[in-house]
Each structure stands twice: as C-alpha cells, then as structure tokens.
Design a protein around this motif. Structure first.
Motif, PDB file in Angstrom:
ATOM      1  N   ILE A 203       0.780  -1.103   0.465  1.00  0.00           N
ATOM      2  CA  ILE A 203      -0.102   0.219  -0.368  1.00  0.00           C
ATOM      3  C   ILE A 203       0.858   1.608   0.242  1.00  0.00           C
ATOM      4  N   VAL A 230      -3.887  -5.888   6.812  1.00  0.00           N
ATOM      5  CA  VAL A 230      -4.261  -4.188   6.435  1.00  0.00           C
ATOM      6  C   VAL A 230      -4.903  -3.395   7.765  1.00  0.00           C
ATOM      7  N   LEU A 239      -6.278   1.968   1.290  1.00  0.00           N
ATOM      8  CA  LEU A 239      -6.361   0.900   0.115  1.00  0.00           C
ATOM      9  C   LEU A 239      -7.239   1.295  -0.569  1.00  0.00           C
ATOM     10  N   PRO A 318      -1.500  -5.555  -5.031  1.00  0.00           N
ATOM     11  CA  PRO A 318      -1.786  -4.266  -5.590  1.00  0.00           C
ATOM     12  C   PRO A 318      -1.036  -4.181  -6.747  1.00  0.00           C
TER      13      PRO A 318
END
Length: 328
Positions: A203, A230, A239, A318
């Motif tokens: 992130i 997270v 996120l 991601p």
C-alpha cells in the motif's frame, strides 16, 4: 476435550483481527496461540529455524516444487500458486526505498502471473523513477510464521536478526523499508518503529509510485479484501483510496475481514477458510457493480490464493493490479 481442542484452538486463524473491532481491544488469537501444544522437539526446531530463515525459504521452495511434481497430498489445497524464485540482492549508496522480500513472496507466486512479485515491484519502481535497494539474503524474517504457531521466543529472535540486517544496510539513512505482505509488515512495524525504522507494505509502495505512473482508470470491478495485516495497521481506507485511483467500480464487502488462512493453518483446516469467506462471497457475487471481469485485491499471496479458490474471482496484490492496468 477433543471438541474443545478444535472449537477453541484449531478453528482460530490467530491473526488478531478480532482485536481491531473489539470495543476493548481483546485479541483472542493471542490467547489461542498460548493454548497450542508445543513439545520440546518442535520448540527446538522452531528456534533453529529462527536463526536460519534464508535456508528455510530455499527448502520451502524445493519442497513446493517436489510436491507439485509428485502430486503430494495436500498440494491441491493451495491451488493457483507455484514456487517462486530467489530475488537477487542489489547494492548502492543511495536509494529511495529498501525492499525486503518476505518469506511468502520468496516461496510462492501466482501461477497465472507473467512474472514474480519481486520482478513486478522492481519494474514498477524503475518506471516511477524510484531508486530501490533489495535486501534478499538474511537469516531473519518478520517472525509472523513462527508467532502464528505460538513460538513467540523464536519469532522475537528471528525478527531481531532481520531488523539488525535492515539497520546495517540502511546505515543510518532515513529510508522507508518495504515488506511486500501486509501481515509481515504489521508484524515487524512496532519493533522497527522503536529503532527509528519506518516499515511499509504494498500500500505504501503504491502511494509512492502512483503519482509518477500514467494509468487510465478502468471500469473493471475491483473487490477489496483488506485482511488482518492491513486492518491491524489501520490501512483499509488507504487501500480503498488506491483502488479508487485504478477503477471507477470498487466493491468493499462488509464481511471482508479474516480469510481464515492464518499463514498455513488454512491448508490443514480448509473448512475454516470456507466458513470465513462464505458471507463475503455472497456479498461480492450479489453486488450491483459485480461482473465476471472482477479482480480482487489483497496484500498477501497466500491469502490471495485462498480467496481466489473460495470466492471464485482472481485475487492479486495492489502492485500486480497496477502492472496489469499498465499492460506491463
């Protein structure tokens, strides 16, 4: 007693995410870890492994390749992943970021991926003009694989080794350190902070590179599963913000919390993963923005594999989604 052993100990992923929603912060997982039985031999093995994690990672890759080759029992419980390859260390007096590949990414990669997570991170960093140094050979790790099994002493020992190696490479430079799995970053962050070291995960890395990359926003649905790492770092909104830069259709299932894997625990108890993701699966598949092109985003290769299997859409990290949208 046998029922209690399963209901209390085996059915818990011990990821501690329950503590993030408990009004008084009770971490049930921490208590469950203390109830997991440890003999003298297993404790000795854990302590030896803690001082030799580089060898452990190499052995794990070899065992995964062998299990796939002979079709070993249980290998089907982690579909969609294959053995990763080691990442080469890099040197340099100047860098913007120190990258420490985790045990997870050093051992596993998505079978459908065109490249390893390491190579994707290096490629995106280069595209964004980010000077990256890699610490790939260390006998330590974040400690999470050992802590999750209740070997807290071994976990503290191996995280101390990793932190010392990080400090040696940084040599006093105020440069952030990236671990590519959120659970690992979460495990190391507190100890690192006391030593003046800032730890980020994918992130934080995405936030560093996105301003320097030209990405056309997609309409493809992106499904967010923050996961325990997270959530424990308080990064869920960050996120979601990243996903919103990538797609105009972002789905955040209300039940997206613990995936049930708890490291490798979900391989032994796949029914825990199935139960943990059942409501989330329904919420995703019935969401008005969902279609069959949807991609899931999480920040741990093992969790992504489990989510892909039990929810039925491909989950990726991601940085892998960013690379896909860039057509890298």
């Amino acid at each position: 007693r046998r029922e209690a052993a399963y209901d209390v100990v085996d059915s818990c992923a011990v990821d501690g995410i329950c503590g993030t929603v408990c009004p008084v912060g009770i971490d049930t997982g921490a208590m469950v870890k203390k109830r997991r039985p440890h003999g003298r031999t297993s404790t000795l093995v854990a302590n030896i492994a803690a001082r030799n994690m580089h060898t452990v990672r190499s052995a794990a890759r070899s065992m995964l390749r062998l299990a796939r080759f002979i079709g070993a029992a249980g290998s089907h419980r982690l579909p969609g992943v294959v053995a990763s390859g080691p990442v080469a260390a890099s040197r340099g007096d100047t860098c913007d970021l120190l990258y420490v590949p985790t045990c997870i990414s050093a051992t596993f990669r998505h079978e459908s991926a065109v490249r390893s997570l390491h190579d994707t991170i290096l490629m995106l960093a280069q595209g964004a003009g980010l000077r990256l140094r890699v610490l790939s050979k260390t006998d330590g790790c974040c400690g999470q694989p050992l802590s999750s099994q209740g070997y807290e002493g071994a976990a503290a020992s191996t995280s101390s080794i990793l932190l010392k190696d990080i400090q040696r490479v940084l040599a006093g430079r105020a440069v952030p350190v990236m671990l590519d799995a959120s659970t690992c970053a979460s495990a190391l962050a507190s100890a690192a902070r006391t030593e003046g070291v800032t730890v980020i995960d994918q992130i934080g890395f995405a936030e560093l590179i996105l301003p320097y990359l030209s990405i056309e926003k997609s309409t493809r649905p992106l499904v967010i599963h923050p996961g325990c790492g997270v959530a424990k770092q308080g990064n869920t909104d960050r996120l979601i913000a990243i996903a919103s830069q990538l797609s105009s259709n972002v789905i955040v299932p209300p039940s997206a919390a613990c995936c049930g894997m708890g490291g490798m625990h979900g391989i032994k108890h796949p029914e825990v993963v199935k139960a943990a993701t059942a409501d989330e699966r329904t919420e995703i598949l019935t969401h008005h923005a969902y279609d069959v092109s949807a991609i899931g985003i999480s920040v741990n290769t093992i969790c992504e594999s489990a989510l892909s299997q039990h929810i039925g859409i491909p989950f990726k990290g991601p940085v892998e989604v960013i690379a896909e949208l860039l057509k890298y």
